[in-house]
Design a protein around this motif. Structure first.
Motif, short mmCIF file in Angstrom:
data_model
loop_
_atom_site.label_atom_id
_atom_site.label_comp_id
_atom_site.label_asym_id
_atom_site.label_seq_id
_atom_site.Cartn_x
_atom_site.Cartn_y
_atom_site.Cartn_z
N UNK A 51 -25.13 15.66 2.49
CA UNK A 51 -24.27 15.82 3.66
C UNK A 51 -23.00 16.56 3.26
N UNK A 52 -22.41 17.28 4.21
CA UNK A 52 -21.18 18.02 3.88
C UNK A 52 -19.99 17.10 3.64
N UNK A 53 -18.97 17.64 3.01
CA UNK A 53 -17.69 16.95 2.89
C UNK A 53 -17.08 16.83 4.28
N UNK A 54 -16.82 15.61 4.72
CA UNK A 54 -16.24 15.40 6.03
C UNK A 54 -14.74 15.25 5.95
N UNK A 55 -14.02 15.97 6.81
CA UNK A 55 -12.56 15.94 6.84
C UNK A 55 -12.13 15.27 8.14
N UNK A 56 -11.36 14.18 8.04
CA UNK A 56 -11.01 13.39 9.21
C UNK A 56 -9.49 13.20 9.29
N UNK A 57 -8.90 13.69 10.34
CA UNK A 57 -7.48 13.47 10.57
C UNK A 57 -6.54 14.30 9.72
N UNK A 58 -7.08 15.16 8.87
CA UNK A 58 -6.25 16.00 8.01
C UNK A 58 -5.71 17.19 8.79
N UNK A 59 -4.58 17.71 8.34
CA UNK A 59 -4.04 18.96 8.88
C UNK A 59 -4.42 20.10 7.95
N UNK A 60 -4.37 21.31 8.47
CA UNK A 60 -4.69 22.47 7.64
C UNK A 60 -3.80 22.53 6.41
N UNK A 61 -2.55 22.11 6.55
CA UNK A 61 -1.61 22.16 5.43
C UNK A 61 -1.96 21.17 4.31
N UNK A 62 -2.83 20.21 4.60
CA UNK A 62 -3.20 19.21 3.60
C UNK A 62 -4.32 19.69 2.68
N UNK A 63 -4.98 20.78 3.04
CA UNK A 63 -6.22 21.13 2.34
C UNK A 63 -6.01 21.64 0.92
N UNK A 64 -4.88 22.32 0.65
CA UNK A 64 -4.65 22.82 -0.70
C UNK A 64 -4.56 21.66 -1.69
N UNK A 65 -3.86 20.61 -1.30
CA UNK A 65 -3.76 19.43 -2.16
C UNK A 65 -5.13 18.78 -2.35
N UNK A 66 -5.93 18.73 -1.29
CA UNK A 66 -7.26 18.14 -1.37
C UNK A 66 -8.15 18.95 -2.32
N UNK A 67 -8.11 20.26 -2.21
CA UNK A 67 -8.91 21.11 -3.11
C UNK A 67 -8.54 20.85 -4.56
N UNK A 68 -7.25 20.74 -4.83
CA UNK A 68 -6.80 20.47 -6.20
C UNK A 68 -7.32 19.14 -6.71
N UNK A 69 -7.28 18.11 -5.87
CA UNK A 69 -7.77 16.79 -6.27
C UNK A 69 -9.27 16.84 -6.55
N UNK A 70 -10.04 17.49 -5.69
CA UNK A 70 -11.48 17.59 -5.89
C UNK A 70 -11.81 18.36 -7.16
N UNK A 71 -11.07 19.43 -7.43
CA UNK A 71 -11.29 20.20 -8.66
C UNK A 71 -10.99 19.35 -9.89
#
Length: 248
Positions: free
Chosen positions: A38-58
């Motif tokens: 299943x894909x990574x599901x994003x819930x309640x996040x803002x577009x501005x939050x995604x850079x931090x999320x990418x860094x955490x996942x990496x």
């Protein structure tokens, strides 16, 4: 999926499910769930939050091939990941406002039993993920908590719908399916209406569903039943890098 895992019915997959949340000032303001394929599901996040999320996942070494969520958030995630992307699904999220009865049709609703498994599998096979190397028995999972209802005409199943497990008073109608030979008679509307009423009678405060944005038939059915669009969501497939996407 989170309620399924909590119930002890997690899909048997080589990569364990990943849960995460974003909090600010002690308040949770976003969450993620990733249970491949299943894909990574994003819930309640803002577009501005995604850079931090990418860094955490990496940093966690978590590989993400697909991502799903609101259009602007998913697009921002792909940009932050610096990967090529392709939209593979475009859906509308609906919330039930005030349930409206559909036009009358023949037949009646019946709670599906384990003996109906073969029929349910035939009706719902179109919803299976393409990656079946680590299959998840979704039919069995929903039967385990009486989550399927059939619409029958003269004892013959002609349409089906299901409910997810309830989480915090929120439930989702899904896996609505009618074989081609039975379409055009209002059976999908009838079984969806019944499932929606079942959800309300159980005390749920929110009843949601997703549908393909490009399908005028299903969108028309849900809108006539009293569902209203909440937001548009997309699913993206991510490539390795933008450079690879440009390589002939």
């Amino acid at each position: 999926m989170s309620a399924t895992i909590a119930a002890g019915n997690a899909p048997r997959r080589p990569n364990p499910p990943l849960f995460g949340w974003l909090s600010r000032d002690g308040q949770v303001c976003g969450a993620i769930l990733h249970s491949r394929p299943a894909p990574l599901g994003l819930f309640g996040l803002a577009a501005a939050d995604t850079a931090e999320l990418v860094a955490v996942l990496n940093n966690e070494g978590r590989e993400v091939d697909y991502v799903n969520g609101p259009v602007d958030v998913v697009q921002a995630f792909a940009e932050a990941a610096q990967r090529g992307s392709e939209v593979v699904d475009h859906q509308l999220l609906y919330r039930l406002s005030a349930l409206v009865a559909p036009r009358p049709t023949t037949g009646r609703a019946r709670l599906a039993q384990h003996s109906d498994r073969e029929v349910l599998e035939d009706f719902t096979k179109v919803f299976a993920y393409e990656d079946t190397s680590v299959p998840f028995d979704e039919v069995g999972e929903r039967l385990s908590y009486h989550g399927f209802w059939l619409w029958e005409v003269d004892g013959q199943p002609v349409s089906v719908a299901s409910l997810s497990r309830s989480v915090a008073g929120i439930v989702r109608v899904g896996l609505v399916a009618t074989p081609p030979e039975h379409r055009g008679h209002g059976y999908a509307a009838a079984v969806t209406h019944h499932m929606s009423q079942v959800a309300l009678d159980a005390g749920n405060r929110e009843v949601l569903l997703f549908t393909d944005r490009s399908n005028p038939t299903s969108n028309g059915i849900y809108q006539r039943l009293g569902y209203e669009v909440v937001e548009e969501q997309i699913q993206m497939r991510l490539s390795a890098t933008d450079q690879e996407m440009r390589t002939p």
